[in-house]
Design a protein around this motif. Structure first.
Motif, PDB file in Angstrom:
ATOM      1  N   THR A   4       0.889  -1.118  -0.008  1.00 53.46           N
ATOM      2  CA  THR A   4      -0.130   0.124   0.062  1.00 53.46           C
ATOM      3  C   THR A   4       0.908   1.194   0.049  1.00 53.46           C
ATOM      4  O   THR A   4       1.766   1.470   0.770  1.00 53.46           O
ATOM      5  CB  THR A   4      -0.757   0.173   1.257  1.00 53.46           C
ATOM      6  OG1 THR A   4      -1.611  -1.146   1.032  1.00 53.46           O
ATOM      7  CG2 THR A   4      -1.781   1.254   1.346  1.00 53.46           C
ATOM      8  N   PRO A   5       0.726   2.150  -0.822  1.00 60.54           N
ATOM      9  CA  PRO A   5       1.324   3.451  -0.769  1.00 60.54           C
ATOM     10  C   PRO A   5       1.145   4.437   0.269  1.00 60.54           C
ATOM     11  O   PRO A   5      -0.032   3.919   1.047  1.00 60.54           O
ATOM     12  CB  PRO A   5       0.646   4.225  -2.152  1.00 60.54           C
ATOM     13  CG  PRO A   5       0.448   3.374  -2.939  1.00 60.54           C
ATOM     14  CD  PRO A   5      -0.189   2.082  -2.054  1.00 60.54           C
ATOM     15  N   THR A   6       2.045   5.165   0.831  1.00 55.24           N
ATOM     16  CA  THR A   6       2.057   6.247   1.812  1.00 55.24           C
ATOM     17  C   THR A   6       1.268   7.399   1.142  1.00 55.24           C
ATOM     18  O   THR A   6       2.009   7.827   0.245  1.00 55.24           O
ATOM     19  CB  THR A   6       3.451   6.239   2.453  1.00 55.24           C
ATOM     20  OG1 THR A   6       3.988   5.161   2.755  1.00 55.24           O
ATOM     21  CG2 THR A   6       3.295   7.284   3.648  1.00 55.24           C
ATOM     22  N   ALA A  65      -1.004  17.190  -1.123  1.00 54.13           N
ATOM     23  CA  ALA A  65      -1.113  15.784  -1.000  1.00 54.13           C
ATOM     24  C   ALA A  65      -0.124  15.107  -1.623  1.00 54.13           C
ATOM     25  O   ALA A  65       0.488  15.479  -2.434  1.00 54.13           O
ATOM     26  CB  ALA A  65      -2.487  15.205  -1.519  1.00 54.13           C
ATOM     27  N   THR A  66       0.491  13.958  -1.121  1.00 59.16           N
ATOM     28  CA  THR A  66       1.585  13.351  -1.697  1.00 59.16           C
ATOM     29  C   THR A  66       1.200  11.967  -1.641  1.00 59.16           C
ATOM     30  O   THR A  66       0.934  11.230  -0.496  1.00 59.16           O
ATOM     31  CB  THR A  66       2.937  13.432  -0.729  1.00 59.16           C
ATOM     32  OG1 THR A  66       2.962  15.041  -0.511  1.00 59.16           O
ATOM     33  CG2 THR A  66       4.225  12.813  -1.121  1.00 59.16           C
ATOM     34  N   ILE A  67       1.436  11.100  -2.604  1.00 53.24           N
ATOM     35  CA  ILE A  67       1.532   9.540  -2.731  1.00 53.24           C
ATOM     36  C   ILE A  67       2.837   9.060  -3.107  1.00 53.24           C
ATOM     37  O   ILE A  67       3.559   9.595  -4.337  1.00 53.24           O
ATOM     38  CB  ILE A  67       0.593   9.397  -3.874  1.00 53.24           C
ATOM     39  CG1 ILE A  67      -0.713   9.979  -3.704  1.00 53.24           C
ATOM     40  CG2 ILE A  67       0.479   7.842  -3.864  1.00 53.24           C
ATOM     41  CD1 ILE A  67      -1.922   9.587  -4.897  1.00 53.24           C
ATOM     42  N   THR A  88      -2.084  -1.052  -7.011  1.00 50.81           N
ATOM     43  CA  THR A  88      -3.065  -0.812  -7.672  1.00 50.81           C
ATOM     44  C   THR A  88      -4.208   0.342  -7.299  1.00 50.81           C
ATOM     45  O   THR A  88      -3.835   0.885  -6.420  1.00 50.81           O
ATOM     46  CB  THR A  88      -3.977  -2.218  -7.549  1.00 50.81           C
ATOM     47  OG1 THR A  88      -4.415  -2.308  -6.223  1.00 50.81           O
ATOM     48  CG2 THR A  88      -3.072  -3.626  -7.790  1.00 50.81           C
ATOM     49  N   ALA A  89      -5.254   0.423  -7.864  1.00 50.46           N
ATOM     50  CA  ALA A  89      -6.239   1.401  -7.834  1.00 50.46           C
ATOM     51  C   ALA A  89      -6.656   1.298  -6.297  1.00 50.46           C
ATOM     52  O   ALA A  89      -6.814   2.033  -5.476  1.00 50.46           O
ATOM     53  CB  ALA A  89      -7.063   1.780  -8.726  1.00 50.46           C
ATOM     54  N   GLU A  90      -7.147  -0.023  -6.197  1.00 51.51           N
ATOM     55  CA  GLU A  90      -7.503  -0.427  -4.759  1.00 51.51           C
ATOM     56  C   GLU A  90      -6.371  -0.182  -3.770  1.00 51.51           C
ATOM     57  O   GLU A  90      -6.907   0.292  -2.657  1.00 51.51           O
ATOM     58  CB  GLU A  90      -7.803  -2.042  -4.596  1.00 51.51           C
ATOM     59  CG  GLU A  90      -8.899  -2.330  -5.345  1.00 51.51           C
ATOM     60  CD  GLU A  90      -8.681  -2.686  -6.891  1.00 51.51           C
ATOM     61  OE1 GLU A  90      -7.617  -2.427  -7.255  1.00 51.51           O
ATOM     62  OE2 GLU A  90      -9.659  -3.198  -7.600  1.00 51.51           O
ATOM     63  N   LEU A  91      -5.293  -0.280  -3.873  1.00 48.81           N
ATOM     64  CA  LEU A  91      -4.273   0.039  -3.082  1.00 48.81           C
ATOM     65  C   LEU A  91      -4.056   1.449  -2.785  1.00 48.81           C
ATOM     66  O   LEU A  91      -3.758   1.948  -1.493  1.00 48.81           O
ATOM     67  CB  LEU A  91      -2.966  -0.709  -3.150  1.00 48.81           C
ATOM     68  CG  LEU A  91      -2.785  -2.361  -2.781  1.00 48.81           C
ATOM     69  CD1 LEU A  91      -1.713  -2.860  -3.134  1.00 48.81           C
ATOM     70  CD2 LEU A  91      -3.437  -2.571  -1.599  1.00 48.81           C
ATOM     71  N   ILE A  92      -4.003   2.327  -3.739  1.00 50.95           N
ATOM     72  CA  ILE A  92      -3.946   3.578  -3.816  1.00 50.95           C
ATOM     73  C   ILE A  92      -5.002   4.318  -2.769  1.00 50.95           C
ATOM     74  O   ILE A  92      -4.884   5.093  -1.914  1.00 50.95           O
ATOM     75  CB  ILE A  92      -3.984   4.230  -5.032  1.00 50.95           C
ATOM     76  CG1 ILE A  92      -2.490   3.793  -5.914  1.00 50.95           C
ATOM     77  CG2 ILE A  92      -3.755   5.857  -4.895  1.00 50.95           C
ATOM     78  CD1 ILE A  92      -2.471   4.380  -7.164  1.00 50.95           C
ATOM     79  N   TYR A  93      -6.229   3.625  -3.172  1.00 54.42           N
ATOM     80  CA  TYR A  93      -7.265   4.220  -2.515  1.00 54.42           C
ATOM     81  C   TYR A  93      -7.231   3.811  -1.037  1.00 54.42           C
ATOM     82  O   TYR A  93      -7.411   4.654  -0.138  1.00 54.42           O
ATOM     83  CB  TYR A  93      -8.745   3.588  -3.110  1.00 54.42           C
ATOM     84  CG  TYR A  93     -10.031   3.615  -2.394  1.00 54.42           C
ATOM     85  CD1 TYR A  93     -10.838   4.695  -3.019  1.00 54.42           C
ATOM     86  CD2 TYR A  93     -10.465   3.110  -1.060  1.00 54.42           C
ATOM     87  CE1 TYR A  93     -12.215   4.935  -2.404  1.00 54.42           C
ATOM     88  CE2 TYR A  93     -11.490   3.499  -0.482  1.00 54.42           C
ATOM     89  CZ  TYR A  93     -12.311   4.580  -1.172  1.00 54.42           C
ATOM     90  OH  TYR A  93     -13.580   4.791  -0.523  1.00 54.42           O
TER      91      TYR A  93
END
Length: 495
Positions: free
Chosen positions: A343-345, A364-366, A374-379
């Motif tokens: 999962t991204p921070t 905001a920072t990703i 994935t989109a799910e993990l970014i969410y």
């Protein structure tokens, strides 16, 4: 007394009744409550409105339009059959509103809202001139665009004619009172949100008032919640006979009403509000000596203070994710799943940071995006980031209040729409989170505060609690590591 989610027949209600009014960011609302704080059956009393906004930071609303909305709600609720039963009228409004009123009692400015950011230059001026930590300890507030010192200076600098035409400066709730009952006093819990109140004495802070470019004589008398106005204009009873003899309670701020409405009144119980923006607040049964730099502290009466912190972006993050990502249909499953190290921070500062670092320029920072993201993990990462932002507030709250929250009561649109996310919050904060499912908790809190003095001996109904989320011990290490990584990214990019 048992909890109640259902409205009761007026014939079953325990007198005296309270007519509650809530002026929020999106609507004015009203409701009748009995002495046990149970809502009464009746018409849906809601009049939608919207702030006028612009790219330059404008955020205003027409104060006279709001007066009309409140009168419409009184027409609906204060019906002749309730004559002799309504003991009081109580009102809360969104915090830190400002209306300039002339000597005839008419608004000569719009109502500037807490979200109006056009005074950013005056915030910088004040930070150069004043010791911000000293201001925080005296008033409980930071130097910020949502408070009045910078806003008053901005108005003096940009519209001198309007500024000079003002005889009295008021919150929106005071202006509603002035127009309807002919008198304006300000509740301690609305005065505190101005940034102009001495939080230790409960009187106006003369140094901050002078720094703002106005005079104490231009401000209303400050009343604790148990000092209502009883002498009101005769036109009130003429138009609404059911309000004859009713006490009008001083306007309070919605943050206090929200805490009381969800039942977060004990020192170990924290209210977590999750709507477009968010907050965590605890009602202290004292006036604390010192305030942590990341929090604010509003005096609400002679013996209590509301200590807390605010997040700019909670529901705003959800909306951004939905509009920007290919969000999965079942986001609940994404939020309920076990944490994934891929999962991204995410630092979720779409519109800057308030608590705890007050970095208005933050964005905001990703980061930590790998091939497995994935989109799910970014969410998921973004919603973990929101939970960790709350955790930073909770840490300062625990240090100041001298206790780890044994219970967190969560309410608001995001809590209702994304209830599985409350498990992420429980894990991130390492505390039980109980979901309060009542509608209109702010309105209920406004009624309860008035009932403290109007009907002190009547047992109150309890708020309705839905699911309780307990932290999963096996996830503690993951969230500790996430919090460390969040701080590393914050230190590198924000501070």
């Amino acid at each position: 007394m048992a909890s109640t989610h259902h409205k009761i027949d007026p014939a079953e209600a325990i007198d005296p009744l309270i007519l509650g009014l809530d002026v929020g960011s999106t609507a004015s609302r009203g409701g009748l409550y009995d002495a046990a704080a149970r809502p009464l059956e009746g018409p849906r009393a809601k009049v939608p409105h919207a702030f006028t906004t612009a790219a330059d930071g404008t955020s205003e609303i027409d104060p006279d339009a709001v007066v009309d909305e409140i009168e419409q709600i009184l027409d609906l609720l204060a019906t002749p059959d309730l004559r002799g039963r309504i003991g009081g009228v109580a009102i809360d409004t969104f915090s830190a509103s400002l209306v300039g009123v002339d000597a005839r009692g008419r608004a000569v400015t719009p109502c500037y809202t807490y979200a109006d950011s056009r005074c950013a230059a005056q915030v910088r001026e004040l930070r150069d001139e004043l010791d911000e930590q000293d201001v925080l300890q005296r008033t409980g507030t930071r130097l910020h665009s949502s408070y009045l010192p910078a806003r008053l200076r901005w108005l003096a600098a940009t519209d001198r004619a309007a500024f000079s035409a003002v005889d009295r400066w008021m919150s929106l709730g005071e202006y509603v009172h002035l127009r309807i009952i002919g008198t304006a006093v300000v509740g301690t819990a609305a005065a505190a949100w101005t940034g102009l109140l001495d939080r230790r004495t409960g009187a106006w802070d003369e140094r901050m008032v002078e720094t703002s470019g106005i005079d104490v004589a231009q401000l209303s008398p400050v009343h604790d919640p148990d000092l209502p106005v009883r002498e009101v204009s005769a036109r009130v009873a003429e138009r609404w006979p059911a309000l004859a003899g009713a006490a009008w309670y001083p306007v309070i701020a919605d943050g206090l009403a929200s805490n009381v409405g969800v039942g977060a009144t004990a020192e170990g119980t924290v209210a977590l509000a999750a709507a477009t923006s968010g907050a965590m607040r605890v009602l202290l049964h004292q006036i604390p000596q010192t305030i942590p730099s990341g929090l604010w502290c509003y005096r609400v009466d002679a013996r209590r203070s509301l200590l807390g912190g605010a997040l700019n972006d909670v529901g705003r993050v959800v909306t951004w994710l939905e509009q920007t990502l290919r969000v999965p249909d079942d986001v609940g499953a994404v939020l309920a799943a076990d944490p994934d190290p891929a999962t991204p921070t995410v630092l979720p500062y779409l519109s800057g940071e308030r608590s705890t670092g007050w970095a208005a320029q933050a964005r905001a920072t990703i980061t930590d995006v790998g091939a497995a993201a994935t989109a799910e993990l970014i969410y998921r990462g973004a919603m973990e980031g929101v939970a960790l932002s709350y955790a930073r507030v909770a840490e300062e709250l625990a240090g100041a209040a001298g206790t780890h929250a044994h219970e967190i009561r969560a309410a608001g649109r995001v809590a209702a729409d994304l209830t599985p996310w409350l498990q992420v919050v429980a894990d991130g904060l390492d505390a039980d989170v109980r979901h309060v499912t009542n509608k209109r908790t702010t309105l209920r809190g406004t009624a309860l505060i008035a009932l403290e003095s109007l009907a002190p001996d009547v047992p109150r109904s309890e708020p309705t609690i839905g699911a309780t989320f307990e932290p999963v011990p096996a996830r503690r290490g993951y969230y500790d590591e996430r919090a460390r990584r969040y701080q590393d990214v914050y230190a590198a990019l924000v501070r």
